[in-house]
Design a protein around this motif. Structure first.
Motif, PDB file in Angstrom:
ATOM      1  N   THR A  20      17.694   4.017   2.559  1.00  0.00           N
ATOM      2  CA  THR A  20      16.585   4.340   1.662  1.00  0.00           C
ATOM      3  C   THR A  20      16.370   3.182   0.694  1.00  0.00           C
ATOM      4  O   THR A  20      17.297   2.445   0.357  1.00  0.00           O
ATOM      5  N   CYS A  21      15.147   3.043   0.262  1.00  0.00           N
ATOM      6  CA  CYS A  21      14.817   2.019  -0.732  1.00  0.00           C
ATOM      7  C   CYS A  21      13.544   2.478  -1.437  1.00  0.00           C
ATOM      8  O   CYS A  21      12.670   3.085  -0.812  1.00  0.00           O
ATOM      9  N   TYR A  22      13.456   2.161  -2.743  1.00  0.00           N
ATOM     10  CA  TYR A  22      12.335   2.670  -3.529  1.00  0.00           C
ATOM     11  C   TYR A  22      11.636   1.610  -4.373  1.00  0.00           C
ATOM     12  O   TYR A  22      10.626   1.907  -5.016  1.00  0.00           O
ATOM     13  N   ASP A  23      12.181   0.380  -4.422  1.00  0.00           N
ATOM     14  CA  ASP A  23      11.624  -0.601  -5.352  1.00  0.00           C
ATOM     15  C   ASP A  23      11.656  -2.004  -4.745  1.00  0.00           C
ATOM     16  O   ASP A  23      12.357  -2.273  -3.772  1.00  0.00           O
ATOM     17  N   ALA A  27      14.423  -3.979  -2.246  1.00  0.00           N
ATOM     18  CA  ALA A  27      13.816  -4.264  -0.939  1.00  0.00           C
ATOM     19  C   ALA A  27      13.938  -5.749  -0.612  1.00  0.00           C
ATOM     20  O   ALA A  27      14.197  -6.128   0.544  1.00  0.00           O
ATOM     21  N   VAL A  40      11.495   4.915   2.686  1.00  0.00           N
ATOM     22  CA  VAL A  40      11.072   5.187   1.321  1.00  0.00           C
ATOM     23  C   VAL A  40      11.032   6.702   1.209  1.00  0.00           C
ATOM     24  O   VAL A  40      10.041   7.347   1.545  1.00  0.00           O
ATOM     25  N   ALA A  44      13.456   9.730  -3.838  1.00  0.00           N
ATOM     26  CA  ALA A  44      13.111   8.979  -5.047  1.00  0.00           C
ATOM     27  C   ALA A  44      12.926   9.911  -6.234  1.00  0.00           C
ATOM     28  O   ALA A  44      13.182   9.535  -7.387  1.00  0.00           O
ATOM     29  N   HIS A  65       5.823   3.667  -4.518  1.00  0.00           N
ATOM     30  CA  HIS A  65       7.149   3.226  -4.064  1.00  0.00           C
ATOM     31  C   HIS A  65       7.040   2.492  -2.720  1.00  0.00           C
ATOM     32  O   HIS A  65       7.688   1.457  -2.516  1.00  0.00           O
ATOM     33  N   VAL A  66       6.240   3.029  -1.809  1.00  0.00           N
ATOM     34  CA  VAL A  66       6.067   2.387  -0.499  1.00  0.00           C
ATOM     35  C   VAL A  66       5.501   0.986  -0.667  1.00  0.00           C
ATOM     36  O   VAL A  66       5.968   0.021  -0.037  1.00  0.00           O
ATOM     37  N   VAL A  69       8.165  -1.459  -1.936  1.00  0.00           N
ATOM     38  CA  VAL A  69       9.132  -1.793  -0.888  1.00  0.00           C
ATOM     39  C   VAL A  69       8.499  -2.701   0.158  1.00  0.00           C
ATOM     40  O   VAL A  69       9.122  -3.663   0.631  1.00  0.00           O
ATOM     41  N   ILE A  78       9.314   0.037   7.998  1.00  0.00           N
ATOM     42  CA  ILE A  78       9.322   0.913   6.825  1.00  0.00           C
ATOM     43  C   ILE A  78       8.734   2.272   7.169  1.00  0.00           C
ATOM     44  O   ILE A  78       7.625   2.376   7.695  1.00  0.00           O
ATOM     45  N   GLY A  80       7.693   5.965   5.491  1.00  0.00           N
ATOM     46  CA  GLY A  80       7.389   6.632   4.231  1.00  0.00           C
ATOM     47  C   GLY A  80       7.470   8.141   4.369  1.00  0.00           C
ATOM     48  O   GLY A  80       6.943   8.715   5.318  1.00  0.00           O
TER      49      GLY A  80
END
Length: 262
Positions: A20-23, A27, A40, A44, A65-66, A69, A78, A80
């Motif tokens: 997961t990644c949000y920023d 990223a 994403v 979050a 957020h998407v 990233v 990626i 979402g």
């Protein structure tokens, strides 16, 4: 990586890695790593915004957020997350949510559950958007499930999970997240499906794994579920750096002459 490479990993028996990644800042780092895909996630809401469930986050916030990233990780695939109830409305509203995430930079969307979503998944796929399914513990259904706990513990639930997994594949999902289910049923489903399975709390016999970045980096405090392996004590390392900075400022060790403009 693209969708065809993701699906090819199963046939080639290469494990997929997802995080997961949000920023943007995280990223950018992950973009330099060996991790294959980024999710994403609507997690979050909890990780970045402090809520006690994934329910409060909106489509608009998810799109922000998407986009962050996507700017930070241009070389990664990626996915979402469609947030709570955003895909349980009218077709136009459902597709608006999909449109927002895809235009923000996602390469695919993920939604939870299959029953009641069959026609929509087919419509999204027919519209040119890859869909990742999500079964087992579906956090958006936390109130109906009675909390965050392991699913498919008895035979009836396991039979339904197998049936729903096959239905997700039939509707056009290109992959399937299995969350918090016994490892044997996850292994059975993985062998049953032609599409790759991504596990979180589903044992080793799936086609790939996903973890929440902050959990893996040891930045989530006392949150330590059984399936989580922490690869860094990030919380303590960051605290040490912050305290060292505070001490240097108070003792006038920072900034130095070299760090000041003359």
């Amino acid at each position: 990586m693209n969708i065809h490479e993701v699906m090819a990993h199963k046939a080639e028996q290469h494990k997929l890695t997802m995080m997961t990644c949000y920023d943007f800042s995280m990223a950018r780092i992950i973009n330099q790593s060996d991790v294959d895909m980024l999710l994403v996630g609507d997690s979050a809401a909890m990780v970045m915004h402090g809520h006690n469930s994934t329910l409060p986050i909106s489509v608009e916030v998810m799109a922000l957020h998407v986009a962050a990233v996507a700017r930070g990780a241009p070389d990664k695939f990626i996915v979402g997350d469609l947030p709570f109830l955003s895909y349980r409305k009218s077709l136009s509203e459902n597709m608006y949510a999909v449109e927002q995430l895809m235009q923000a930079g996602a390469h695919a969307v993920k939604l939870e559950g299959i029953v009641g979503n069959e026609a929509l998944i087919q419509h999204i796929v027919d519209s040119g958007v890859p869909v990742m399914g999500h079964l087992g513990l579906t956090p958006q259904s936390v109130n109906a499930l009675g909390g965050f706990k392991v699913q498919a513990r008895n035979q009836a639930e396991q039979d339904k999970l197998k049936k729903d997994s096959l239905l997700a594949q039939q509707c056009g999902c290109f992959s399937l997240v299995l969350e918090c289910v016994p490892q044997q049923i996850a292994a059975d489903i993985t062998a049953l499906l032609e599409i790759p399975t991504i596990g979180i709390g589903a044992g080793v016999h799936v086609d790939g794994q996903v973890l929440v970045l902050q959990d893996m980096l040891g930045m989530s405090g006392a949150f330590k579920p059984k399936f989580l392996r922490q690869y860094l004590d990030g919380e303590q390392l960051i605290l040490q750096a912050m305290n060292a900075y505070a001490a240097d400022v108070k003792s006038q060790q920072f900034p130095s002459t070299e760090e000041s403009y003359q």
